[in-house]
Design an enzyme around this catalytic site. Structure first.
Site, mmCIF file in Angstrom:
data_model
loop_
_atom_site.group_PDB
_atom_site.id
_atom_site.type_symbol
_atom_site.label_atom_id
_atom_site.label_comp_id
_atom_site.label_asym_id
_atom_site.label_seq_id
_atom_site.Cartn_x
_atom_site.Cartn_y
_atom_site.Cartn_z
ATOM 1 C CD GLU A 78 -2.456 -0.962 2.893
ATOM 2 O OE1 GLU A 78 -3.339 -0.145 3.150
ATOM 3 O OE2 GLU A 78 -1.970 -1.737 3.741
ATOM 4 C CE LYS A 135 6.068 5.618 6.574
ATOM 5 N NZ LYS A 135 5.015 5.976 7.507
ATOM 6 N NE ARG A 185 -1.167 3.131 11.433
ATOM 7 C CZ ARG A 185 -0.316 2.201 11.846
ATOM 8 N NH1 ARG A 185 0.958 2.496 12.012
ATOM 9 N NH2 ARG A 185 -0.750 0.975 12.073
ATOM 10 N NE ARG A 220 4.273 6.612 15.889
ATOM 11 C CZ ARG A 220 4.849 5.791 15.014
ATOM 12 N NH1 ARG A 220 4.323 5.621 13.822
ATOM 13 N NH2 ARG A 220 5.945 5.176 15.329
ATOM 14 C CD GLU A 242 -0.815 8.200 7.684
ATOM 15 O OE1 GLU A 242 -0.777 6.987 7.981
ATOM 16 O OE2 GLU A 242 0.109 8.997 7.955
ATOM 17 C CE LYS A 254 9.453 3.291 9.595
ATOM 18 N NZ LYS A 254 8.961 4.158 10.649
#
Ligand SMILES: [Zn+2]
Ligand SMILES: [Zn+2]
Lengths: 540, 348
Positions: free
Chosen positions: A227, A229, A234, A249, A274, A400
């Site tokens: 996906e 980023k 977050r 987060r 997000e 990531k």
């Protein structure tokens, strides 16, 4: 004696730069203070408990009645802060033998005391305290503690003190109100873990590791899903019969800053996503750069103009709970299917699905990553198809894979000393690029500030260079000879009305010291402008 | 009676006692100087004849060698001297070892120049003695009602609590080399700290001199690079300019403390990067200044340096005539200078 003890803790926290030292101070507080004061103090530090009973004007009136106006004015002028001036100047009365209040006494009394009797009550308390205690009391009751202790830091300290995993504390934290007696009893082994039941609580997020080259080589493309980023913040959305919350987060409640999201949360589920500023564009929603979202962060109140100019939405990544059913043990693919179904069924306003990126090989994925030009994209997320939703950073599950950073060669202009361990080093650097000067010729314009990226060795070298090439000093800042080139890397460049150069860098850090390059060959502002993504980024 | 304003005057060379032919704490070299104490803003080098207490003279010799005055005359507390037509006495000021007030009498009037002084007890020097007078010439370094120095034992207890909370970390305390440093050591000893105390090189000579002059300080060691392991959990005393600079890198994860009256104001501590502010001062605080002025009973008070505006206002409220002298040089390079001190203090 708890208010004086709280005052001492407060003073130390305010002056302590290091995270480890802050944790030690908090552990000591939990270990030495009685209930309920330790919980009240904790809630005050993390601002879960905020008082507004006393207005600053009331405090000013109290002190004005006890001091000469000229001396008060001279003092206020000197100290700057009113609360501190009052704490310091408050005339101490000899022979006051009442003992100072405890924190919980203060909290209870503020709740039950009629407004008209508040000034007398507060003056009586001030008479029993020393200057540190008075400052703590004034800051506490006027709602201005601001000591920089996040809820997350407090929970880590609780975990260290009690040897319980921080994730377990996180999961029940928001289900128990200050002064958290059931939590303290559980952490001290006197009781079972409290059950938050329907209360909206924060579930620790699953986090990703940065993908290194060797991990990439070992990656089996069939076992992973990809996906984008996104460069927002977050969040976890929690909604149900017990209430609605937007968690950051770190588990901070940020619901108040995003009323339009909260309003859209008319469901019973826990979602991971997000938060982004998303504006209507030709092909649907266009995600704005992070600078836009920044306008919405750390605000207590959001006006209609804010809501209109910086509209936010949530791009959904994951589904953790549905109607009380815990989906976290399920594999990612299964949760994703449930998420897609759920979105199709509920179609919640201001929310959309994070798209899955199809790929057959690592090479193909690498191409996709390199092709992403939007500043609002930080890179790619790779998630194992069979990964359950686990708290924290579990190796090998999620990766990531950030875009390669952008880079410029800039000239060092100013340096400032760091904090804590770095306080003897010039470790914060302001750097600039060339542009045409008004009267002809070239001038340097500052474009950013960096305080990371270098090694300890490089820091030592830079510190010496700065001390030997200082041309003038303003307090902790030194202006240096414009002769040292630094290679600065950053994630994105965005237009900004708040910066003299007209551009703001995202995460700038020092990549290399370019002693091989003369300053005249450093980059020009126009080189940096070429990196700016064309888009609707506007600062007010 | 001749009012002191006819015989005690502010000149470019400093405060001049005309009939005695001497200056008090002059900022520039003069033929005859009476020095209240050894701090750099009061005791400057290059005078011809210097009159001071034996301790102040010893401190001046230690600090400036040849520059301490071509001829030195020691005067003990209790002695009386005629200088020209003026009678002089030196009376303890309680500021640092050897510090004195200058008591002058001429033609029936008496003026007292306090120098710097404090009223808190200090085991390293004699306590301040109030002397009734017609004009009291006072300092006003901390003359704002926000300055009320707490009990220094309380501040030292804060340091010791921090040491028990962070036993691995070196606690480095910035303190002026003359007076504050030795007082801090004495306070630590009184609080039961009997381990060796480590010193930056700049603190050592005056600590040695204090001991020679009869002030016991216990075991002192240099804070050298060699004994890094020994510095874990130790107390190190250093000049304020050194605590956040390169010298401090030899210390183990230091907790940075600073002992000064200015630490009472948070912003002051913040801008100095201090982690543990300790409000310990060798100057009189607001209450002590006002109490002292009431005790000496002078109808007129002159203010040498500091916050004269606030003090003169407070005096007027009680019917005391106040006058700001604006003496140059005092408070500069002061033992408790609020500005950032220059860098490059000698390393141990
Ligand atoms: Zn002095
Ligand atoms: Zn002075």
């Amino acid at each position: 004696m708890s208010l004086p003890a709280f005052a001492e803790l407060l003073e130390r926290l305010i002056f302590t730069p290091g995270r480890n030292a802050k944790l030690a101070l908090l552990r000591d507080w939990f270990a030495t203070q009685p209930d309920p004061d330790r919980g009240v103090g904790l809630a005050a530090l993390t601002e879960e408990l905020v008082f507004t009973a006393a207005k600053p004007a009331m405090i000013r009136d109290l002190v004005a009645a006890r001091t000469d106006p000229v001396l008060l004015a001279l003092s206020h002028d000197y100290v700057g802060d009113l609360a501190e001036t009052v704490a310091l100047i408050w005339p101490e009365r000899t022979g006051v033998n009442a003992s100072p209040p405890t924190l919980s006494e203060v909290v209870e009394a503020l709740e039950v005391t009629p407004k008209a009797e508040l000034p007398g009550l507060i003056a009586g308390w001030l008479d029993t305290l020393d200057s540190g205690g008075r400052l703590a009391l004034i800051k506490l009751i006027t709602g201005g503690l601001r000591v920089g202790v996040s809820g997350r830091l407090a929970r880590v300290a609780l975990a260290e003190w009690s040897s319980k995993p921080v994730e377990e504390i996180e999961e029940i934290w928001h289900g128990v109100a200050p002064p958290y007696l059931p939590i303290f009893r559980w952490l001290e082994g006197q009781e079972e873990k409290p059950d938050p039941r329907d209360a909206p609580v924060f579930r620790p997020l699953m986090l990703a590791h940065p993908l290194e080259d060797r991990d990439l080589a070992a990656l089996d493309p069939a076992a992973y899903r990809a996906e984008w980023k996104w460069d927002g913040i977050r969040v976890q959305l929690t909604a149900g019969p017990g209430g609605r919350r937007i968690w950051s987060r770190g588990g901070e409640d940020i619901s108040g800053g995003f009323p339009e999201i909260l309003e859209a949360m008319d469901f019973h589920a826990v979602l991971d996503g997000e938060l982004l500023v998303i504006r209507d564009g030709p092909g649907g929603g266009v995600v704005a750069p992070f600078a836009d979202l920044q306008q919405r962060l750390n605000r207590k109140l959001v006006g209609p103009k804010m809501l209109r100019d910086y509209p936010v939405g949530v791009r959904l990544y994951d589904l953790l709970f549905v109607e009380g059913e815990d989906l976290r043990p399920l594999p990612f693919d299964e949760r994703r299917r449930r998420l897609e179904d759920w979105v199709a069924r509920h179609a919640p306003a201001r929310m959309d699905l994070s798209a899955m990126i199809a790929f057959g090989s690592v090479a193909q994925l690498s191409e996709v990553r390199d092709g992403a030009r939007a500043a609002s994209i930080e890179g790619l997320m790779l998630k194992r198809a069979d990964s359950p939703y686990l708290a924290g950073r579990v190796k090998g599950m999620w990766w990531k894979w950030k875009r390669d950073p952008l880079s410029i060669d800039a000239v060092l202009m100013y340096a400032q000393r760091g904090h804590g361990k770095r306080s003897s080093f010039y470790s914060d650097y302001t750097f600039g690029l060339w542009r045409p000067a008004e009267g002809g010729g070239e001038e340097l314009v500052p474009v950013g500030k960096a305080y990371s990226g270098y090694t300890d060795e490089e820091l030592g070298w830079l510190d010496r260079w700065i001390r030997n090439h200082t041309v003038s000093r303003f307090g902790p800042v030194r202006e240096v000879e414009k002769s040292l080139v630094l290679e600065v890397i950053f994630d994105a460049a965005q237009l900004s009305g708040r910066h003299k150069s007209g551009v703001a860098l995202r995460f700038p850090r020092i990549a290399r010291i370019r002693t091989d390059k003369p300053a005249s060959e450093a980059d020009r502002l126009e080189n940096l402008m070429a990196y700016v993504e064309a888009g609707p980024a506007t600062d007010e | 009676m001749r009012h002191p304003e006819t015989w005690l005057r502010v000149t470019p060379e400093g405060l001049l006692c005309e009939p005695g032919g001497f200056y008090i704490d002059p900022p520039r070299p003069v033929a005859r100087a009476v020095i209240t104490h050894g701090h750099a803003d009061h005791a400057r080098p290059g005078h011809q004849a210097v009159l001071a207490t034996p301790e102040t003279l010893a401190i001046m010799r230690a600090r400036m060698g040849e520059g301490a005055g071509a001829s030195q005359q020691a005067m003990r507390h209790g002695e009386v001297l005629r200088q020209g037509e003026v009678t002089i006495r030196l009376v303890p000021a309680g500021h640092v070892l050897g510090s004195a007030q200058v008591v002058m009498e001429w033609q029936g009037s008496r003026a007292v120049v306090s120098g710097d002084y404090k009223r808190q007890p200090d085991p390293t020097c004699l306590p301040f003695e109030p002397v009734p007078c017609d004009v009291f010439v006072t300092e006003a370094t901390f003359a704002l009602p926000v300055f009320r120095h707490p009990d220094p034992a309380h501040e030292v207890a804060k340091l010791l609590r921090s040491l028990s909370l962070f036993p691995e970390r070196t606690h480095v305390v910035g303190c002026y080399a003359l007076g504050k440093c030795q007082r801090l050591i004495a306070l630590l000893r009184a609080a039961g700290w009997d381990r060796p105390i480590h010193l930056h090189g700049a603190q050592q000579p005056l600590c040695r001199l204090y001991e020679e002059l009869g002030v016991p300080l216990g075991e002192l060691r240099p804070a050298t690079v060699a004994n890094k392991a020994e510095l874990k959990g130790a107390i190190v005393l250093a000049p304020p300019s050194a605590i956040a600079d390169r010298w401090a890198r030899r210390l183990a994860e230091p907790v940075t403390a600073l002992a000064s009256g200015w630490m009472r104001v948070r912003q002051r501590a913040k801008t100095r990067g201090v982690e543990l502010p300790m409000v310990i001062s060798d100057h009189a605080d607001w209450d002590a200044l006002n109490r002292t002025i009431d005790e000496v009973g002078a109808p007129e008070v002159w203010v040498t340096h500091g916050r004269d505006d606030a003090l003169v206002h407070a005096l007027a409220l009680r019917g005391i005539r106040g006058r700001a002298l604006h003496l140059v040089g005092l408070g500069e390079d002061e033992d408790e200078t609020p500005a950032e001190a220059p860098e490059g203090a000698p390393a141990a």
